[in-house]
Design a protein around this motif. Structure first.
Motif, PDB file in Angstrom:
ATOM      1  N   HIS A   1       0.825  -1.212   0.000  1.00 55.81           N
ATOM      2  CA  HIS A   1       0.000   0.000   0.000  1.00 55.81           C
ATOM      3  C   HIS A   1       0.860   1.263   0.000  1.00 55.81           C
ATOM      4  CE1 HIS A   1      -3.714  -2.243   0.489  1.00 55.81           C
ATOM      5  NE2 HIS A   1      -3.078  -2.995   1.367  1.00 55.81           N
ATOM      6  N   PRO A   2       1.638   1.470  -1.065  1.00 60.77           N
ATOM      7  CA  PRO A   2       2.486   2.672  -1.127  1.00 60.77           C
ATOM      8  C   PRO A   2       1.676   3.951  -1.269  1.00 60.77           C
ATOM      9  CG  PRO A   2       2.498   1.513  -3.230  1.00 60.77           C
ATOM     10  CD  PRO A   2       1.778   0.623  -2.265  1.00 60.77           C
ATOM     11  N   GLU A   3       0.370   3.824  -1.587  1.00 61.49           N
ATOM     12  CA  GLU A   3      -0.455   5.021  -1.768  1.00 61.49           C
ATOM     13  C   GLU A   3      -0.836   5.678  -0.445  1.00 61.49           C
ATOM     14  OE1 GLU A   3      -3.371   1.818  -0.773  1.00 61.49           O
ATOM     15  OE2 GLU A   3      -1.514   1.954  -1.930  1.00 61.49           O
ATOM     16  N   LEU A   4      -0.704   4.955   0.667  1.00 59.40           N
ATOM     17  CA  LEU A   4      -1.088   5.519   1.959  1.00 59.40           C
ATOM     18  C   LEU A   4      -0.076   6.567   2.414  1.00 59.40           C
ATOM     19  CD1 LEU A   4      -2.250   2.289   3.832  1.00 59.40           C
ATOM     20  CD2 LEU A   4      -3.700   4.124   2.930  1.00 59.40           C
ATOM     21  N   PRO A   5      -0.514   7.623   3.092  1.00 60.00           N
ATOM     22  CA  PRO A   5       0.388   8.709   3.513  1.00 60.00           C
ATOM     23  C   PRO A   5       1.190   8.342   4.753  1.00 60.00           C
ATOM     24  CG  PRO A   5      -1.846   9.207   4.224  1.00 60.00           C
ATOM     25  CD  PRO A   5      -1.932   7.933   3.416  1.00 60.00           C
ATOM     26  N   VAL A   6       2.091   7.396   4.603  1.00 55.19           N
ATOM     27  CA  VAL A   6       2.883   6.908   5.730  1.00 55.19           C
ATOM     28  C   VAL A   6       4.100   7.807   5.923  1.00 55.19           C
ATOM     29  CG1 VAL A   6       4.269   4.993   6.605  1.00 55.19           C
ATOM     30  CG2 VAL A   6       2.106   4.541   5.418  1.00 55.19           C
ATOM     31  N   SER A   7       4.325   8.211   7.162  1.00 55.25           N
ATOM     32  CA  SER A   7       5.516   9.014   7.477  1.00 55.25           C
ATOM     33  C   SER A   7       6.502   8.130   8.231  1.00 55.25           C
ATOM     34  CB  SER A   7       5.137  10.264   8.274  1.00 55.25           C
ATOM     35  OG  SER A   7       4.464   9.929   9.486  1.00 55.25           O
ATOM     36  N   ALA A   8       6.459   8.145   9.559  1.00 51.14           N
ATOM     37  CA  ALA A   8       7.420   7.378  10.350  1.00 51.14           C
ATOM     38  C   ALA A   8       7.204   5.880  10.192  1.00 51.14           C
ATOM     39  CB  ALA A   8       7.304   7.772  11.820  1.00 51.14           C
ATOM     40  N   ARG A   9       8.316   5.160  10.071  1.00 42.65           N
ATOM     41  CA  ARG A   9       8.305   3.695  10.005  1.00 42.65           C
ATOM     42  C   ARG A   9       9.308   3.204  11.045  1.00 42.65           C
ATOM     43  NH1 ARG A   9       7.860   5.870   4.866  1.00 42.65           N
ATOM     44  NH2 ARG A   9       6.476   4.814   3.377  1.00 42.65           N
ATOM     45  N   ILE A  10       8.815   2.611  12.122  1.00 46.83           N
ATOM     46  CA  ILE A  10       9.659   2.258  13.261  1.00 46.83           C
ATOM     47  C   ILE A  10       9.547   0.761  13.529  1.00 46.83           C
ATOM     48  CG2 ILE A  10      10.151   2.716  15.700  1.00 46.83           C
ATOM     49  CD1 ILE A  10       8.553   5.389  15.275  1.00 46.83           C
ATOM     50  N   ALA A  11      10.657   0.046  13.409  1.00 46.98           N
ATOM     51  CA  ALA A  11      10.701  -1.389  13.689  1.00 46.98           C
ATOM     52  C   ALA A  11      11.307  -1.597  15.072  1.00 46.98           C
ATOM     53  CB  ALA A  11      11.534  -2.116  12.634  1.00 46.98           C
ATOM     54  N   VAL A  12      10.637  -2.404  15.902  1.00 45.82           N
ATOM     55  CA  VAL A  12      11.066  -2.585  17.288  1.00 45.82           C
ATOM     56  C   VAL A  12      11.247  -4.072  17.589  1.00 45.82           C
ATOM     57  CG1 VAL A  12      10.580  -2.051  19.702  1.00 45.82           C
ATOM     58  CG2 VAL A  12       9.674  -0.558  17.902  1.00 45.82           C
ATOM     59  N   ASN A  13      12.444  -4.451  17.986  1.00 44.36           N
ATOM     60  CA  ASN A  13      12.734  -5.820  18.432  1.00 44.36           C
ATOM     61  C   ASN A  13      12.194  -6.878  17.473  1.00 44.36           C
ATOM     62  OD1 ASN A  13      14.057  -4.820  20.660  1.00 44.36           O
ATOM     63  ND2 ASN A  13      12.296  -4.981  22.013  1.00 44.36           N
ATOM     64  N   GLY A  14      12.513  -6.686  16.209  1.00 41.16           N
ATOM     65  CA  GLY A  14      12.115  -7.638  15.182  1.00 41.16           C
ATOM     66  C   GLY A  14      12.925  -7.399  13.933  1.00 41.16           C
ATOM     67  N   THR A  15      12.876  -8.339  13.013  1.00 35.14           N
ATOM     68  CA  THR A  15      13.546  -8.189  11.723  1.00 35.14           C
ATOM     69  C   THR A  15      12.588  -8.652  10.632  1.00 35.14           C
ATOM     70  OG1 THR A  15      14.498 -10.410  11.494  1.00 35.14           O
ATOM     71  CG2 THR A  15      15.682  -8.849  12.907  1.00 35.14           C
ATOM     72  N   MET A  16      13.024  -8.573   9.402  1.00 39.24           N
ATOM     73  CA  MET A  16      12.219  -9.052   8.290  1.00 39.24           C
ATOM     74  C   MET A  16      12.427 -10.544   8.030  1.00 39.24           C
ATOM     75  SD  MET A  16      12.093  -5.751   5.731  1.00 39.24           S
ATOM     76  CE  MET A  16      13.761  -5.148   5.858  1.00 39.24           C
ATOM     77  N   HIS A  17      13.123 -11.204   8.977  1.00 46.91           N
ATOM     78  CA  HIS A  17      13.390 -12.641   8.888  1.00 46.91           C
ATOM     79  C   HIS A  17      12.873 -13.285  10.175  1.00 46.91           C
ATOM     80  CE1 HIS A  17      16.183 -11.591   5.618  1.00 46.91           C
ATOM     81  NE2 HIS A  17      16.518 -10.591   6.409  1.00 46.91           N
ATOM     82  N   PRO A  18      11.613 -13.678  10.232  1.00 46.85           N
ATOM     83  CA  PRO A  18      11.046 -14.156  11.497  1.00 46.85           C
ATOM     84  C   PRO A  18      11.730 -15.392  12.060  1.00 46.85           C
ATOM     85  CG  PRO A  18       9.525 -14.527   9.673  1.00 46.85           C
ATOM     86  CD  PRO A  18      10.607 -13.647   9.152  1.00 46.85           C
ATOM     87  N   VAL A  19      12.077 -16.362  11.211  1.00 48.96           N
ATOM     88  CA  VAL A  19      12.732 -17.585  11.678  1.00 48.96           C
ATOM     89  C   VAL A  19      14.061 -17.722  10.938  1.00 48.96           C
ATOM     90  CG1 VAL A  19      12.551 -20.071  12.004  1.00 48.96           C
ATOM     91  CG2 VAL A  19      10.483 -18.660  12.054  1.00 48.96           C
ATOM     92  N   SER A  20      15.151 -17.529  11.679  1.00 48.89           N
ATOM     93  CA  SER A  20      16.473 -17.588  11.057  1.00 48.89           C
ATOM     94  C   SER A  20      17.513 -17.753  12.160  1.00 48.89           C
ATOM     95  CB  SER A  20      16.762 -16.303  10.265  1.00 48.89           C
ATOM     96  OG  SER A  20      18.126 -16.233   9.894  1.00 48.89           O
ATOM     97  N   ASP A  21      18.436 -18.654  11.953  1.00 44.41           N
ATOM     98  CA  ASP A  21      19.471 -18.887  12.960  1.00 44.41           C
ATOM     99  C   ASP A  21      20.372 -17.676  13.155  1.00 44.41           C
ATOM    100  OD1 ASP A  21      18.598 -21.413  13.531  1.00 44.41           O
ATOM    101  OD2 ASP A  21      20.008 -22.411  12.169  1.00 44.41           O
ATOM    102  N   SER A  22      20.485 -16.839  12.145  1.00 41.50           N
ATOM    103  CA  SER A  22      21.404 -15.701  12.244  1.00 41.50           C
ATOM    104  C   SER A  22      20.714 -14.342  12.193  1.00 41.50           C
ATOM    105  CB  SER A  22      22.441 -15.766  11.111  1.00 41.50           C
ATOM    106  OG  SER A  22      21.793 -15.724   9.844  1.00 41.50           O
TER     107      SER A  22
END
Length: 474
Positions: free
Chosen positions: A85-106
């Protein structure tokens, strides 16, 4: 996927939203006490279905600005949502205690731990998980007061779905926060993920467990814009006489615009026109240009700039208003001492690149982390100022850097009280509206003073001059 829209704290319908993608096992209850004036809090949870509810998108379409917080397994879910949904007027994007790799040894939760959690999931093991998530018995006690009501079989299905969805990509995060005491997703895995080329502008390492203090994150990274407008509005008649450093910064930035050939610009957009102090400088330097000034609040004092040429003013939020401008429609964007109040400077710079004509110029000043360090040493959660190196990384490839300069300027006052009075008279007070009076008294009590009772206040201006170019050509 489920979501809940909390009632606003302001009886007037807010124009902004804070969208929180929660971690595994959550519902709306842990987020019920969160607040930020002018924003509606929306919580999203339950990732068994990969599709986003159409009703969520319909809800979000009514807001002028959306700040997104992704937590834990909510980070990959939010990443997919932002990419879809790139059309939405999103400003701040804050990731907290997570990554884009939910299950990964590294790069996420190690696979053995994930499989052990899934295989042994029960009411008893869920309680142990929540205790590790909270980090302490006291934090767990507080969390228990808002304990989510989720069925164990449903939670097991959600874990399976998260793993099946796999890694996420396609979105850029402004800030990634890593808790050093996280006992769910190893901090070293998070750091490895974000430092290894993930799409993030700023990486922040903080003390704390997997369950963060969401209110503190909101207070630090999401601007209470109504309060900013209110404080600068109250300082409208005193700003010009007291904003000594801001005047010097504006003069220097204007000289950079002149040196870069700004006289060829016919349309100038000034972000943060305020009282018209800088607007008058621009009008004198570029008398043939049409100048449009934007600000959250335009005080009566701005009228003094109206007689200096072709000048218009619009009271608006520049972060959202700039999205309304056509591509390649502006010759110059000029902003002195304003963008530090934005929720997402990277997004503003991307929009700047879009609306500038080829060859168009942008002159921006902001502040670095040494700014008001005398106050920040007392209130570490005061306004967030990224360092120069981080600001450099925010500049899009289509904006060529003509100049990038950093300096420090220090004002001297007879006492700490005079220093804080200066802050008030210029409207740059970083104290929130919540218990602001008590915090101000605390700052005054702890403010560092010299042996003779005098006090100083530091500013750390950063000047950025940019030129819009076609990619692969300079």
């Amino acid at each position: 996927m489920k979501f809940h829209v909390f009632p606003p704290t302001d009886p007037n319908a807010p124009e902004r939203a804070i969208l929180i993608f929660a971690g595994w096992g959550m519902d709306e209850k842990p987020f019920a006490s969160l607040k930020q004036e002018g924003y509606r809090i929306i919580a999203v949870w339950d990732y068994r279905e990969p599709a986003f509810p159409p009703s969520l998108v319909e809800e979000l379409e009514q807001y002028h600005e959306i700040a997104v917080i992704g937590w834990s397994f909510g980070v990959p879910a939010a990443t997919r949502f932002l990419a879809a949904h790139p059309e939405l007027p999103v400003s701040a994007r804050i990731a907290v205690n997570g990554t884009m790799h939910p299950v990964s040894d590294s790069l996420g939760i190690p696979e053995a731990i994930f499989r052990g959690t899934l295989a042994g999931l029960s009411e008893k093991t869920l309680s142990k998980f929540n205790l590790r998530m909270c980090g302490s018995a006291e934090s767990y006690r507080r969390f228990s007061l808002t304990l989510p009501a989720r069925d164990i079989d449903v939670l097991r299905s959600e874990l399976v779905a998260v793993e099946s969805a796999g890694d996420a990509c396609g979105a850029i995060w402004d800030t990634a926060i890593v808790g050093t005491a996280d006992r769910i997703i190893p901090p070293e895995n998070q750091l490895r993920a974000w430092q290894g080329g993930e799409a993030v502008e700023t990486l922040t390492v903080a003390d704390g467990p997997h369950l963060p203090d969401f209110q503190a994150i909101i207070n630090e990274f999401i601007t209470e814009k109504g309060l900013v407008a209110e404080k600068f509005g109250r300082a409208g008649e005193t700003y010009d006489d007291n904003a000594v450093v801001q005047r010097q910064i504006a003069e220097k930035l204007c000289s950079k615009a002149i040196a870069a050939g700004g006289e060829h610009c016919r349309t100038i957009l000034e972000i943060g026109c305020g009282t018209g102090l800088t607007t008058r400088m621009l009008a004198e330097a570029f008398p043939d240009a049409e100048i449009t000034g934007w600000d959250l609040h335009i005080p009566h004092a701005f009228s003094r700039a109206a007689g200096c040429g072709s000048i218009k003013a619009l009271e608006c939020d520049a972060e959202t208003q700039i999205r309304q401008l056509p591509d390649a429609s502006v010759d110059m964007i000029f902003s002195a001492s304003t963008v530090q109040w934005f929720n997402s400077l990277p997004e503003f710079l991307r929009q700047t690149a879009r609306v500038l004509r080829p060859g168009g110029l942008a002159f921006i000043s902001t502040f670095g982390p040494a700014t008001m360090r005398q106050i920040r040493d007392i209130l570490p959660q005061a306004t967030h100022y990224p360092p120069a190196a981080t600001l450099r990384r925010m500049i899009p490839p289509s904006l060529h850097t003509l100049c990038f300069e950093e300096e420090e300027r220090t004002l001297r006052f007879g006492s700490p009280l005079e220093a804080l009075r200066h802050v008030k008279l210029t409207g740059v007070n970083a104290l929130s509206s919540d218990n602001g009076g008590a915090r101000a008294r605390e700052v005054l009590r702890l403010y560092p003073a010299e042996a003779d009772g005098s006090a100083s206040l530091t500013y750390n201006p950063i000047y950025i001059s940019l030129k819009r170019v076609l990619l692969n050509t300079l």
